[in-house]
Design an enzyme around this catalytic site. Structure first.
Site, PDB file in Angstrom:
ATOM      1  CG  ASP A 123      -2.173  -0.842   0.976  1.00 15.39           C
ATOM      2  OD1 ASP A 123      -2.148  -1.690   0.068  1.00 15.39           O
ATOM      3  OD2 ASP A 123      -3.168  -0.648   1.691  1.00 15.39           O
TER       4      ASP A 123
ATOM      5  CB  CYS B 114       1.377  -6.076   4.313  1.00 20.08           C
ATOM      6  SG  CYS B 114       3.039  -5.847   5.011  1.00 20.08           S
ATOM      7  CG  ASP B 115      -1.982  -2.335   4.681  1.00 21.33           C
ATOM      8  OD1 ASP B 115      -0.946  -2.690   5.251  1.00 21.33           O
ATOM      9  OD2 ASP B 115      -2.371  -1.167   4.659  1.00 21.33           O
ATOM     10  CE  LYS B 116      -6.366  -2.637   1.585  1.00 19.99           C
ATOM     11  NZ  LYS B 116      -5.121  -2.039   2.079  1.00 19.99           N
TER      12      LYS B 116
ATOM     13  CB  CYS C 208       4.580   0.180   8.424  1.00 16.71           C
ATOM     14  SG  CYS C 208       5.149   0.174   6.703  1.00 16.71           S
TER      15      CYS C 208
ATOM     16  CD  GLU D 264      -4.738   2.300   2.663  1.00 15.00           C
ATOM     17  OE1 GLU D 264      -3.574   2.757   2.706  1.00 15.00           O
ATOM     18  OE2 GLU D 264      -5.092   1.287   3.279  1.00 15.00           O
TER      19      GLU D 264
ATOM     20  CB  SER E 202      -2.945   5.091   5.289  1.00 15.09           C
ATOM     21  OG  SER E 202      -1.995   4.460   6.119  1.00 15.09           O
TER      22      SER E 202
END
Length: 561
Positions: A80, A121-123, A194, A450, A476
């Protein structure tokens, strides 16, 4: 065993021949053992995933040692941060659906008995959760772990959001080229997700609260050797689940989702978690309305302010949360309050949540506030409703300064993130404006991009604390301040956000969970009569199909069946 479908009987001789060719069958007795899918997400372009190739080897060896036969496969992934602020971000949320499809396809087609998912991570985390819900076999999640916080040349802690906000500071002349380069070089010092309470770490922590991951999955650093032991334990636990016939749906229930959201609002997690939890519930066949989030936030206090939020003049990161006791310490504090958690739900540890939390201590009451001394009596996320968001909108209220709890101002409407960003850089946005970025929802974007580049730019500029930002797109997990996203219905489906005009007065009242515009129903009706749906941006490829099939954020932005 489910895997008997592909390995037992004379008619499966060709299947067994192919299985032998994989090299995973090392002895004829291996055909009598359970087949365990190792769903990995190794990819070089995402720092949270670059180490997962070696990490998966530890998991595979542990599965074999525990009596199973491991078969690894990979999913895709989108970073992202790297795709932020350009066309690539349109693919981020849609990648979640592809990941879910991949997990379902490989695990169901090959009749695996159990599964270990290695996201980070995100998705990738929610995509794997959604796929696992569809397959519904014994499953354990063990992520790659968070990144260490960085240190600038003066020894101050920094992270990815420091770099993004540095861009805004640089654009407004507040920092030098040298300072921005210092942030760039030091913001992301190691592999891992992160370092703050952004979407990736929020989701990995939520997996603990869901009961689908082991304790400390969300906070144990990617570079900590103890993470290897966590992987080995996950391997043994998934085979125990198989022996006890405990599937994904036995663990992930409305009550366990309540626990996950209780943790989320207690630690001020990313607004994206709302979108992903709604999608997970939908895939699991559970009735979980968006209004339930406010019910949880009303009874669960905000105990931890982790980056991007500031706790006074300091910022905590995941490494600090881990040293304080991690997710178990936060949940142990919550367990002291009646009705904050469902303590009798099962977890992949073999214990109930209540049993798992017994004896857990909070090692740093400054980082994780005690239950009787919270940052606020209500949780760090909330859902806003009103005539501008009839189906809801989301804000990370725990990252909003107290003086911003109410805000009113004229709308400044933009048809895209790029248009709003250009206006901000050109000085066209004024203090007191309500910046409205629309046609960025799941369908209108497409992909519900985002807007960290935009929010960080505004926060890095002097007027950042004096404007509000509304969108049918997303933010985000690193976003802070008066930023309200996921507004539903979205503009592309004729939602109210697509009908407002420059100068319309918008009111935000966080205490009363209200997002409204000064327009009557008659005015809305008049504007709606003249509204036309925009032309689709994509006519071929994945995003064209996604545009046709995706639902809005109040439905988790899942695809229609």
């Amino acid at each position: 065993m489910r895997s008997d479908t592909i390995k037992r009987g004379f008619a499966r001789a060709p299947h067994r021949s192919l299985l032998r060719a994989t090299g995973q069958i090392q002895d004829d007795s291996d055909f009598q053992k359970p087949f365990v899918a190792i769903c990995n997400s190794y990819i070089d372009i995402i720092p949270g995933h670059v180490h997962l190739h070696e990490f998966a080897k530890i998991v595979k060896d542990a599965v074999r040692a525990a009596g199973g036969i491991p078969f690894e496969f990979n999913t895709i992934g989108v970073d992202d941060g790297i795709v932020m602020g350009h066309e690539g971000m349109r693919y981020s949320l849609p990648s979640r659906e592809l990941i879910a499809d991949c997990v379902e396809t490989v695990a169901a087609a090959h009749c695996f008995d159990a599964m270990i998912c290695i996201p980070n991570c995100d998705k990738i985390v929610p995509g794997m959760l959604m796929g696992a819900a569809r397959v519904n076999i014994p499953t354990v999640f063990v992520s790659g772990g968070p990144m260490q916080a960085g240190r600038d040349k003066d020894g101050n802690k920094v992270d990815l959001i420091s770099v993004f906000e540095g861009v805004g500071q640089h654009a407004s002349g507040r920092i030098s080229d040298e300072r921005l380069l210092d942030l760039e070089r030091n913001g992301c010092p190691t592999c891992g997700s992160c370092s703050g309470m952004f979407t990736a770490n929020s989701m990995n922590c939520l997996c603990e609260a869901l009961g689908i991951a082991l304790p400390y999955n969300g906070s144990l650093l990617a570079t900590d050797p103890a993470r290897h032991e966590l992987a080995r334990t996950a391997a043994s636990k998934v085979l125990e689940l198989l022996r006890q016939n405990i599937s994904f749906s036995d663990i992930v229930t409305p009550e366990s989702i309540d626990n996950a959201m209780a943790l989320d609002v207690a630690m001020g997690g990313s607004t994206n978690t709302v979108l992903h939890v709604l999608a997970l519930a939908r895939e699991a066949g559970l009735d979980y309305p968006i209004s339930r989030f406010n019910e949880i936030a009303a009874r669960v206090p905000h105990l931890a302010k982790v980056s991007p939020a500031w706790d006074g003049d300091r910022q905590w990161h995941m490494e600090d949360v881990h040293r304080a006791g991690g997710v178990p310490a936060i949940m142990a504090e919550l367990a002291k309050k009646p009705d904050a958690l469902h303590l009798n739900v099962p977890t992949v540890t073999g214990q109930t949540l209540g049993e798992q939390l017994a004896g857990i201590a909070n090692e740093n009451p400054e980082c994780i506030r005690p239950i009787d001394a919270p940052h606020s009596a209500q949780g760090g996320l909330c859902i806003l409703f009103g005539n501008l968001a009839p189906e809801g909108s989301v804000i990370k209220i725990g990252a909003v300064d107290q003086h911003q709890m109410t805000f009113s101002g004229p709308a400044r409407c933009f048809p895209s993130e790029e248009a709003a960003t250009y206006a901000a850089r050109s000085g066209e946005i004024q203090a007191g404006d309500v910046v409205v970025v629309r046609y960025e929802g799941p369908r209108g974007g497409p992909g519900m991009r985002e807007m960290l580049a935009l929010t960080s730019l505004l926060k890095g500029m002097p007027l950042g604390e004096q404007v509000a930002l509304l969108t049918d797109g997303r933010f985000s997990g690193g976003t802070r301040g008066l930023c309200i996203g996921h507004i539903s219905p979205e503009a592309a489906e004729g939602g109210p956000i697509g009908l407002i005009e420059n100068g319309d007065i918008i009111h935000i009242d966080l205490a009363n969970r209200l997002l409204a515009v000064e327009l009557s129903e008659a005015q809305f009706a008049e504007r709606r009569a003249g509204w036309q749906a925009p032309e689709r941006k994509y006519r071929r490829g994945w995003l064209a199909r996604y545009t046709r099939l995706v639902t809005n954020a109040s439905n988790g932005a899942v695809l229609e069946a």
